[in-house]
Design an enzyme around this catalytic site. Sequence first.
Site, PDB file in Angstrom:
ATOM      1  N   SER A  84      31.237  -1.330  77.281  1.00 63.71           N
ATOM      2  CA  SER A  84      30.776  -1.295  78.663  1.00 63.71           C
ATOM      3  C   SER A  84      30.452   0.156  78.992  1.00 63.71           C
ATOM      4  O   SER A  84      31.346   0.970  79.179  1.00 63.71           O
ATOM      5  CB  SER A  84      31.830  -1.837  79.623  1.00 63.71           C
ATOM      6  OG  SER A  84      31.320  -1.839  80.943  1.00 63.71           O
TER       7      SER A  84
ATOM      8  N   HIS B 203      24.226  -2.782  86.588  1.00 70.52           N
ATOM      9  CA  HIS B 203      25.060  -3.896  87.030  1.00 70.52           C
ATOM     10  C   HIS B 203      26.115  -4.005  85.935  1.00 70.52           C
ATOM     11  O   HIS B 203      25.765  -4.047  84.743  1.00 70.52           O
ATOM     12  CB  HIS B 203      24.254  -5.194  87.138  1.00 70.52           C
ATOM     13  CG  HIS B 203      25.087  -6.363  87.581  1.00 70.52           C
ATOM     14  ND1 HIS B 203      25.249  -6.685  88.911  1.00 70.52           N
ATOM     15  CD2 HIS B 203      25.797  -7.273  86.876  1.00 70.52           C
ATOM     16  CE1 HIS B 203      26.032  -7.761  89.009  1.00 70.52           C
ATOM     17  NE2 HIS B 203      26.379  -8.132  87.776  1.00 70.52           N
ATOM     18  N   THR B 204      27.374  -4.022  86.300  1.00 73.33           N
ATOM     19  CA  THR B 204      28.443  -4.057  85.306  1.00 73.33           C
ATOM     20  C   THR B 204      28.173  -5.147  84.281  1.00 73.33           C
ATOM     21  O   THR B 204      27.799  -6.269  84.625  1.00 73.33           O
ATOM     22  CB  THR B 204      29.795  -4.348  85.988  1.00 73.33           C
ATOM     23  OG1 THR B 204      30.020  -3.371  87.002  1.00 73.33           O
ATOM     24  CG2 THR B 204      30.936  -4.320  84.989  1.00 73.33           C
ATOM     25  N   HIS B 205      28.366  -4.800  83.018  1.00 74.56           N
ATOM     26  CA  HIS B 205      28.248  -5.788  81.947  1.00 74.56           C
ATOM     27  C   HIS B 205      29.034  -5.301  80.738  1.00 74.56           C
ATOM     28  O   HIS B 205      29.228  -4.103  80.553  1.00 74.56           O
ATOM     29  CB  HIS B 205      26.791  -6.085  81.583  1.00 74.56           C
ATOM     30  CG  HIS B 205      25.994  -4.892  81.167  1.00 74.56           C
ATOM     31  ND1 HIS B 205      25.543  -3.931  82.065  1.00 74.56           N
ATOM     32  CD2 HIS B 205      25.577  -4.502  79.948  1.00 74.56           C
ATOM     33  CE1 HIS B 205      24.866  -3.012  81.406  1.00 74.56           C
ATOM     34  NE2 HIS B 205      24.877  -3.335  80.115  1.00 74.56           N
ATOM     35  N   VAL B 206      29.488  -6.259  79.952  1.00 82.66           N
ATOM     36  CA  VAL B 206      30.236  -5.962  78.735  1.00 82.66           C
ATOM     37  C   VAL B 206      29.497  -6.603  77.573  1.00 82.66           C
ATOM     38  O   VAL B 206      29.161  -7.788  77.615  1.00 82.66           O
ATOM     39  CB  VAL B 206      31.685  -6.506  78.811  1.00 82.66           C
ATOM     40  CG1 VAL B 206      32.420  -6.262  77.499  1.00 82.66           C
ATOM     41  CG2 VAL B 206      32.433  -5.867  79.977  1.00 82.66           C
TER      42      VAL B 206
END
Length: 129
Positions: free
Chosen positions: A68, A80-83
Amino acid sequence: MVYEDAHTLAFFPLAPATRGHTLVVPRAHSADLWAMDETAAQHLFRTVLLVGGALRAVLRPDGMNVISSAGAAASQSVFHTHVHLVPRRPGDPMGPIWPPKGAGFRDEDDPAADALAARVCAAIGRPGR
């Protein structure tokens, strides 16, 4: 789409780095991991564990990167938060993610490392060693 619930989605990206490469994203917007509240982060990582475990069971990779990135300097390009869950095998197209041995920063050569550790401990609210 490989998984969805009220808080998260997991899907294969259009240009995967390896077979099984999966993105896990929260439904609610946050720019990066550090912008999330604790409850949202718990939901996100519950899904990361669930989907990552399924990828391991199905693909049986030799390893898996869980990535991330936060901020442009860390190569974040989608804010946009993402893993990323990236199943790994020797010789795969992903390549190494760390500098060659001996080329990275060496904490033991930093005379300010102990002071930095104390500052981090204080920011956490815990005494240092």
